[in-house]
Write a protein that holds these residues in place. Structure first.
Motif, PDB file in Angstrom:
ATOM      1  N   LEU A 187      -5.525   9.381  -1.465  1.00 29.17           N
ATOM      2  CA  LEU A 187      -5.592   8.093  -2.159  1.00 29.17           C
ATOM      3  C   LEU A 187      -4.399   7.232  -1.786  1.00 29.17           C
ATOM      4  CD1 LEU A 187      -6.543   9.264  -5.764  1.00 29.17           C
ATOM      5  CD2 LEU A 187      -8.018   8.056  -4.152  1.00 29.17           C
ATOM      6  N   LYS A 188      -4.561   5.942  -1.973  1.00 28.42           N
ATOM      7  CA  LYS A 188      -3.433   5.016  -1.844  1.00 28.42           C
ATOM      8  C   LYS A 188      -3.492   4.037  -2.997  1.00 28.42           C
ATOM      9  CE  LYS A 188      -5.856   2.032   1.431  1.00 28.42           C
ATOM     10  NZ  LYS A 188      -5.824   1.449   2.761  1.00 28.42           N
ATOM     11  N   SER A 219       0.863  -1.178   0.000  1.00 35.20           N
ATOM     12  CA  SER A 219       0.000   0.000   0.000  1.00 35.20           C
ATOM     13  C   SER A 219       0.902   1.231   0.000  1.00 35.20           C
ATOM     14  CB  SER A 219      -0.890  -0.025   1.250  1.00 35.20           C
ATOM     15  OG  SER A 219      -1.660   1.152   1.318  1.00 35.20           O
ATOM     16  N   VAL A 267      -2.874   0.316  -3.982  1.00 33.87           N
ATOM     17  CA  VAL A 267      -2.752  -1.013  -3.387  1.00 33.87           C
ATOM     18  C   VAL A 267      -2.412  -1.967  -4.520  1.00 33.87           C
ATOM     19  CG1 VAL A 267      -3.898  -2.855  -2.105  1.00 33.87           C
ATOM     20  CG2 VAL A 267      -4.409  -0.457  -1.575  1.00 33.87           C
ATOM     21  N   TYR A 279      -3.450  -4.197  -9.372  1.00 35.21           N
ATOM     22  CA  TYR A 279      -3.410  -2.968  -8.576  1.00 35.21           C
ATOM     23  C   TYR A 279      -4.746  -2.243  -8.644  1.00 35.21           C
ATOM     24  CZ  TYR A 279      -3.199  -0.069 -12.759  1.00 35.21           C
ATOM     25  OH  TYR A 279      -3.495   0.542 -13.935  1.00 35.21           O
ATOM     26  N   GLU A 280      -4.977  -1.392  -7.647  1.00 32.23           N
ATOM     27  CA  GLU A 280      -6.152  -0.528  -7.636  1.00 32.23           C
ATOM     28  C   GLU A 280      -5.874   0.675  -6.749  1.00 32.23           C
ATOM     29  OE1 GLU A 280      -9.168  -3.199  -6.237  1.00 32.23           O
ATOM     30  OE2 GLU A 280      -8.653  -2.904  -4.152  1.00 32.23           O
ATOM     31  N   PHE A 281      -6.575   1.762  -7.009  1.00 28.21           N
ATOM     32  CA  PHE A 281      -6.481   2.942  -6.165  1.00 28.21           C
ATOM     33  C   PHE A 281      -7.659   2.920  -5.213  1.00 28.21           C
ATOM     34  CE2 PHE A 281      -2.948   5.309  -7.715  1.00 28.21           C
ATOM     35  CZ  PHE A 281      -2.761   4.863  -9.015  1.00 28.21           C
ATOM     36  N   ARG A 282      -7.383   3.214  -3.943  1.00 28.06           N
ATOM     37  CA  ARG A 282      -8.435   3.271  -2.920  1.00 28.06           C
ATOM     38  C   ARG A 282      -8.311   4.596  -2.177  1.00 28.06           C
ATOM     39  NH1 ARG A 282      -7.458  -2.600  -0.048  1.00 28.06           N
ATOM     40  NH2 ARG A 282      -7.796  -3.878  -1.899  1.00 28.06           N
ATOM     41  N   THR A 283      -9.422   5.001  -1.567  1.00 23.69           N
ATOM     42  CA  THR A 283      -9.332   6.175  -0.707  1.00 23.69           C
ATOM     43  C   THR A 283      -8.730   5.737   0.600  1.00 23.69           C
ATOM     44  OG1 THR A 283     -11.589   5.805   0.080  1.00 23.69           O
ATOM     45  CG2 THR A 283     -11.316   7.334  -1.760  1.00 23.69           C
ATOM     46  N   GLN A 284      -8.029   6.665   1.258  1.00 25.79           N
ATOM     47  CA  GLN A 284      -7.457   6.320   2.551  1.00 25.79           C
ATOM     48  C   GLN A 284      -7.934   7.317   3.587  1.00 25.79           C
ATOM     49  OE1 GLN A 284      -3.207   6.198   2.135  1.00 25.79           O
ATOM     50  NE2 GLN A 284      -2.942   8.319   2.673  1.00 25.79           N
TER      51      GLN A 284
END
Length: 139
Positions: free
Chosen positions: A106-107, A93, A109, A129-134
């Protein structure tokens, strides 16, 4: 070389390269050898960001923190707290520098396989991979 004394490369005709001497030829050979030995297909960017990683195995999860050294579309080189093993599956991450709508952190992962490990650094080949909010940090 073709009949006109010119080099043909990928359908193009180029004039022959004139060199000044032995040193220039050796320098060009060195550059050529370096370029030909480069196996990466995507450019790497020297980005230093915080990293959290976990090794995924049947014996449990080994986790740690570090920093990215460089990132490309196919891999991430990052520092590690403890030595890791080549071939292990890892989820990483990365705190991403851009924000969603200029306000939500964003992070990135990513999951993949460690293809190289040396001196508390590990190279991850990205398989997913994917982008997620953190969560926002308390100030």
């Amino acid at each position: 070389m073709n009949r006109r004394g010119k080099h043909a490369v990928a359908g193009e005709t180029l004039a022959p390269v004139r060199t000044q001497g032995k040193r220039e030829v050796q320098a060009l050979q060195g550059l050529w050898n370096t370029a030909m030995s480069e196996r990466r297909t995507s450019g790497r960017f020297p980005i230093e960001r915080e990293v959290r990683y976990k090794v995924i195995s049947r014996r449990g999860q080994e986790a740690g923190t570090g920093k990215t050294v460089n990132i490309s579309s196919s891999g991430i080189l990052f520092s590690t707290e403890q030595p890791l093993e080549t071939g292990k599956q890892v989820e990483i991450s990365v705190a991403w520098p851009a924000q969603l709508n200029n306000q939500t952190p964003l992070k990135l992962v990513a999951r993949g396989r460690l293809v190289r490990v040396e001196d508390h650094r590990a190279a991850l080949e990205i398989q997913h991979y994917e982008f997620r909010t953190q969560a926002m940090r308390a100030s």
